[in-house]
Design a protein around this motif. Structure first.
Motif, PDB file in Angstrom:
ATOM      1  N   LYS A  38      32.096  55.424  59.609  1.00  0.00           N
ATOM      2  CA  LYS A  38      30.713  55.139  60.023  1.00  0.00           C
ATOM      3  C   LYS A  38      29.991  54.280  58.973  1.00  0.00           C
ATOM      4  O   LYS A  38      29.340  53.292  59.304  1.00  0.00           O
ATOM      5  CB  LYS A  38      29.953  56.454  60.227  1.00  0.00           C
ATOM      6  CG  LYS A  38      28.536  56.265  60.734  1.00  0.00           C
ATOM      7  CD  LYS A  38      27.768  57.554  60.765  1.00  0.00           C
ATOM      8  CE  LYS A  38      27.339  57.950  59.376  1.00  0.00           C
ATOM      9  NZ  LYS A  38      26.501  59.149  59.337  1.00  0.00           N
ATOM     10  N   VAL A  39      30.154  54.659  57.703  1.00  0.00           N
ATOM     11  CA  VAL A  39      29.473  53.898  56.638  1.00  0.00           C
ATOM     12  C   VAL A  39      30.038  52.478  56.550  1.00  0.00           C
ATOM     13  O   VAL A  39      29.290  51.513  56.356  1.00  0.00           O
ATOM     14  CB  VAL A  39      29.572  54.629  55.274  1.00  0.00           C
ATOM     15  CG1 VAL A  39      28.725  53.921  54.222  1.00  0.00           C
ATOM     16  CG2 VAL A  39      29.106  56.059  55.401  1.00  0.00           C
ATOM     17  N   TRP A  40      31.363  52.348  56.734  1.00  0.00           N
ATOM     18  CA  TRP A  40      31.961  51.002  56.727  1.00  0.00           C
ATOM     19  C   TRP A  40      31.383  50.155  57.860  1.00  0.00           C
ATOM     20  O   TRP A  40      31.088  48.970  57.669  1.00  0.00           O
ATOM     21  CB  TRP A  40      33.479  51.074  56.867  1.00  0.00           C
ATOM     22  CG  TRP A  40      34.170  51.264  55.546  1.00  0.00           C
ATOM     23  CD1 TRP A  40      34.848  52.369  55.141  1.00  0.00           C
ATOM     24  CD2 TRP A  40      34.219  50.338  54.444  1.00  0.00           C
ATOM     25  NE1 TRP A  40      35.322  52.195  53.862  1.00  0.00           N
ATOM     26  CE2 TRP A  40      34.954  50.958  53.413  1.00  0.00           C
ATOM     27  CE3 TRP A  40      33.710  49.061  54.236  1.00  0.00           C
ATOM     28  CZ2 TRP A  40      35.195  50.344  52.197  1.00  0.00           C
ATOM     29  CZ3 TRP A  40      33.957  48.441  53.014  1.00  0.00           C
ATOM     30  CH2 TRP A  40      34.686  49.078  52.013  1.00  0.00           C
ATOM     31  N   LYS A  41      31.232  50.779  59.035  1.00  0.00           N
ATOM     32  CA  LYS A  41      30.705  50.025  60.181  1.00  0.00           C
ATOM     33  C   LYS A  41      29.285  49.541  59.901  1.00  0.00           C
ATOM     34  O   LYS A  41      28.943  48.397  60.188  1.00  0.00           O
ATOM     35  CB  LYS A  41      30.721  50.910  61.436  1.00  0.00           C
ATOM     36  CG  LYS A  41      32.083  50.988  62.094  1.00  0.00           C
ATOM     37  CD  LYS A  41      32.011  51.801  63.361  1.00  0.00           C
ATOM     38  CE  LYS A  41      33.373  51.875  64.029  1.00  0.00           C
ATOM     39  NZ  LYS A  41      33.389  52.825  65.147  1.00  0.00           N
ATOM     40  N   ILE A  42      28.477  50.445  59.343  1.00  0.00           N
ATOM     41  CA  ILE A  42      27.085  50.054  59.026  1.00  0.00           C
ATOM     42  C   ILE A  42      27.093  48.941  57.983  1.00  0.00           C
ATOM     43  O   ILE A  42      26.400  47.943  58.106  1.00  0.00           O
ATOM     44  CB  ILE A  42      26.270  51.272  58.527  1.00  0.00           C
ATOM     45  CG1 ILE A  42      26.128  52.305  59.649  1.00  0.00           C
ATOM     46  CG2 ILE A  42      24.891  50.853  58.012  1.00  0.00           C
ATOM     47  CD1 ILE A  42      25.525  53.646  59.223  1.00  0.00           C
ATOM     48  N   GLU A  43      27.927  49.120  56.957  1.00  0.00           N
ATOM     49  CA  GLU A  43      27.957  48.138  55.866  1.00  0.00           C
ATOM     50  C   GLU A  43      28.428  46.767  56.346  1.00  0.00           C
ATOM     51  O   GLU A  43      27.842  45.745  55.994  1.00  0.00           O
ATOM     52  CB  GLU A  43      28.863  48.644  54.755  1.00  0.00           C
ATOM     53  CG  GLU A  43      28.843  47.716  53.550  1.00  0.00           C
ATOM     54  CD  GLU A  43      29.350  48.386  52.310  1.00  0.00           C
ATOM     55  OE1 GLU A  43      30.485  48.876  52.342  1.00  0.00           O
ATOM     56  OE2 GLU A  43      28.616  48.415  51.315  1.00  0.00           O
ATOM     57  N   LEU A  44      29.478  46.765  57.159  1.00  0.00           N
ATOM     58  CA  LEU A  44      30.038  45.482  57.601  1.00  0.00           C
ATOM     59  C   LEU A  44      29.169  44.804  58.668  1.00  0.00           C
ATOM     60  O   LEU A  44      29.369  43.632  58.977  1.00  0.00           O
ATOM     61  CB  LEU A  44      31.472  45.662  58.095  1.00  0.00           C
ATOM     62  CG  LEU A  44      32.464  46.059  56.988  1.00  0.00           C
ATOM     63  CD1 LEU A  44      33.827  46.363  57.559  1.00  0.00           C
ATOM     64  CD2 LEU A  44      32.571  44.978  55.914  1.00  0.00           C
ATOM     65  N   ALA A  45      28.195  45.539  59.184  1.00  0.00           N
ATOM     66  CA  ALA A  45      27.252  44.924  60.129  1.00  0.00           C
ATOM     67  C   ALA A  45      26.313  43.959  59.402  1.00  0.00           C
ATOM     68  O   ALA A  45      25.646  43.141  60.027  1.00  0.00           O
ATOM     69  CB  ALA A  45      26.446  46.003  60.841  1.00  0.00           C
ATOM     70  N   TYR A  46      26.240  44.092  58.062  1.00  0.00           N
ATOM     71  CA  TYR A  46      25.398  43.208  57.237  1.00  0.00           C
ATOM     72  C   TYR A  46      26.312  42.503  56.225  1.00  0.00           C
ATOM     73  O   TYR A  46      26.362  42.904  55.055  1.00  0.00           O
ATOM     74  CB  TYR A  46      24.318  44.012  56.520  1.00  0.00           C
ATOM     75  CG  TYR A  46      23.440  44.799  57.461  1.00  0.00           C
ATOM     76  CD1 TYR A  46      22.346  44.196  58.076  1.00  0.00           C
ATOM     77  CD2 TYR A  46      23.702  46.129  57.762  1.00  0.00           C
ATOM     78  CE1 TYR A  46      21.535  44.899  58.955  1.00  0.00           C
ATOM     79  CE2 TYR A  46      22.901  46.844  58.647  1.00  0.00           C
ATOM     80  CZ  TYR A  46      21.830  46.218  59.238  1.00  0.00           C
ATOM     81  OH  TYR A  46      21.035  46.917  60.109  1.00  0.00           O
ATOM     82  N   PRO A  47      27.058  41.481  56.667  1.00  0.00           N
ATOM     83  CA  PRO A  47      28.080  40.893  55.777  1.00  0.00           C
ATOM     84  C   PRO A  47      27.527  40.282  54.498  1.00  0.00           C
ATOM     85  O   PRO A  47      28.181  40.356  53.449  1.00  0.00           O
ATOM     86  CB  PRO A  47      28.745  39.818  56.655  1.00  0.00           C
ATOM     87  CG  PRO A  47      27.878  39.651  57.843  1.00  0.00           C
ATOM     88  CD  PRO A  47      27.046  40.869  57.990  1.00  0.00           C
TER      89      PRO A  47
END
Lengths: 301, 282
Positions: A38-47
């Motif tokens: 989940k945290v990876w998904k949130i983080e990678l949403a803001y490259p």
């Protein structure tokens, strides 16, 4: 809800594993993994943000390197040799790099783990998570896993850039035992992170405490200087945190010419810190958890 | 009618004053935050001092003097850190204060009020710089007491002038960031990237000469570079103000360019977001 009501609504009964069982362990590990994803998904949403955060440790390291090189007009320090009691002058670039690659993981404990619960509060999802039949610590550990992986990417970037620009005198054969020391340090930092997440839940404006502890830990850890330059009392306090013994042990294994340390003592020291910080962190977390639920202030911020 | 009133100097001064009062109220409502920003930035430069002591075996470095002009790296670091503390608060402060208005639900009212928006920004900028100056002055006093930093009365006025010029240049850049935050809503990545550029390429912890030639070119367009060179020349090397006129002139030119571009970009972006109806989105 009665059995008939459930059948009417088409709900299936779900049995959740509890207690000390393999099924429960597997379920908690799954929760940790999903929390990490989940945290990876949130983080990678803001490259762009992700990229900036990946190179941030390098940006923090460069001034220490350049400042160190200007101070001694080269890359070997005789004064540092005297403090460390090495046979030859110490390469300050390798010395600072081996210290600062560890420093970034302090942020894992304090910012990522410490504010994992608080962040759910900001998102408005904390109460939903609290009613799921999983341990709250799994959420914190999931964030810790993400942050550790993220920090490993940052350290790899740091290593590549510093190696390409300045060169590093590292002993390849020391990498595996150094990783063991690193793992032991991380366990203690995870315990510390659990403690901070309890404080963040309790204090609401916990960022001040977290930033304060972070700043103090940066001074107490021998990132760019040996502990010998600290006053004796401060040196003793430094031994309570895992970064000090871990940095000394890792440098001893990784750096050419660094005086060999009693690695066994460092292992024991770190094992004791692991047990102490993990137990203390979990204990404080559970006490705070009970307290804030009784007060009904879980969702407040 | 009220539009005409707001054009008057009194009304505009009242806007600026209200922003200042509002900021002071927030500051006094959270005394822990004030204490934090006063004390903890000192903790952030202590590792540099300890590193210096470990690397050279004392508090003076002849090698450091070859590039910095002074062997006293302690004072060099402290002055660099204190002036650098203006960077984040100035760059992030105005943009973030606009975002805070959006969080609190007051941005719509603020921007639809019949006053010149430039004065709201000036008020916010003055509020941020007054709190930054309070933090910086307290840090300086702490450093005078604990680290033996010497300051003569004669340099206070020229140093204040340089700090004002630095803040003006930073606010020009902050206006650009505030303009971008109106459109993109999240300008903090840009602000932090810019902060990193200042931190690495300005002589905060080492002289500019330590950088490669391309790094020195980047350094030459940053207002903090000239402010640091000028302040250290006055306070550390005891030069006369006439010796730093070139740095002050360059700082002034950078200020003019940054402020002009900042206002132009903010007005343009404000019109654009008003047209798109996305002002209060966050």
């Amino acid at each position: 809800m009665t059995k008939e009501d459930r059948e009417k609504q088409g709900l299936k009964p779900v049995s959740c594993p509890v207690g000390f069982s393999w099924a429960n362990l597997r379920a908690e590990l799954r929760a940790i993994w999903e929390s990490n994803v989940k945290v990876w998904k949130i983080e990678l949403a803001y490259p762009i943000s992700f990229l900036r955060e990946c190179i941030q440790p390098l940006v923090m390291l460069l001034p220490f390197l350049l400042y160190g090189l200007v101070l001694i007009g080269g890359r070997y320090s005789e004064a540092l040799q005297g403090l460390l009691e090495t046979a030859s002058p110490v390469d300050v670039v390798t010395y600072i790099f081996t210290g600062y690659m560890v420093m970034g993981f302090i942020g894992t404990a304090i910012w990522a783990m410490g504010f994992s619960i608080r962040r759910e509060q900001w998102f408005g999802t904390l109460e939903s998570i609290y009613v799921t039949p999983t341990s709250r610590l799994s959420l914190v550990l999931g964030v810790a896993l993400h942050s550790t992986l993220h920090q490993c990417i940052s350290v790899s970037i740091e290593f590549l850039v510093i190696y390409a620009v300045f060169g590093l005198g590292l002993k390849i054969q020391g990498i595996l035992p150094a990783l063991t020391i690193f793992a032991l340090m991380m366990f203690a930092l995870y315990g510390f992170g659990v403690l901070i997440s309890a404080l963040a839940l309790f204090l609401k404006e916990g960022w001040i405490v977290a930033e304060g502890l972070y700043s103090i830990l940066m001074i107490l850890s021998p990132g760019a200087y040996p502990l010998a330059v600290l006053p004796n009392v401060v040196r003793q306090v430094s031994g309570v945190f895992p970064t000090g013994p871990a940095m000394i042990g890792m440098r001893s294994l990784l750096m050419d010419g660094y005086p060999p340390q009693a690695i066994g003592t460092i292992f024991l020291h770190l094992l004791a810190l692991d047990a102490a910080w993990i137990l203390f962190g979990i204990l404080v977390y559970y006490l705070v958890d009970i307290y804030i639920r009784r007060r009904g202030s879980l969702g407040k911020y | 009618m009220s539009v005409e009133l707001s054009k008057g100097l009194r009304a505009n001064s009242s806007i600026v004053w209200s922003e200042l009062v509002k900021n002071m109220k927030f500051l006094t409502a959270y005394p822990t935050v004030f204490v934090f920003w006063t004390i903890f930035p000192i903790f952030w430069f202590i590792p540099f001092l300890l590193q210096g002591q470990a690397f050279v075996g004392g508090l003076q470095s002849p090698e450091f003097a070859k590039l910095a002009g002074t062997p006293n790296f302690v004072a060099f670091i402290i002055l660099g850190a204190i002036l650098n503390s203006y960077v984040l608060t100035s760059l992030y402060g105005v943009g973030e204060s606009m975002r805070r208005e959006a969080y609190r639900g007051t941005l719509d009212y603020l921007l639809s009020s019949p006053c010149n928006k430039a004065f709201i920004l000036i008020g916010k900028a003055l509020s941020e710089s007054s709190s930054s100056t309070m933090y910086a002055m307290t840090q300086l006093v702490v450093c005078i007491i604990f680290f033996g930093i010497e300051i003569t009365l004669g340099v206070i006025m020229p140093v204040l002038l340089i700090i004002i010029l630095l803040i003006l240049g930073l606010y020009g850049m902050a206006l650009m960031l505030a303009a971008i935050s109106l459109q993109s809503k999240q300008a903090h990545d840009l602000a932090h990237t810019l902060e990193n550029v200042f931190y690495v390429f300005s002589p905060v912890s080492y002289p500019v000469e330590a950088l490669p030639s391309w790094g020195q070119i980047i350094s030459s367009i940053l207002p903090l570079t000239y402010a640091l060179i000028a302040v250290r020349s006055l306070m550390l090397l005891r030069y006369d103000i006439a010796a730093v006129y070139y740095e002050i002139l360059l700082l002034f030119i950078i200020d003019m360019v940054a402020i002009f571009l900042g206002f132009y970009l903010f007005n343009w972006m404000e019109k654009r977001t008003k047209k798109s109806g996305s002002i209060s989105h966050y």
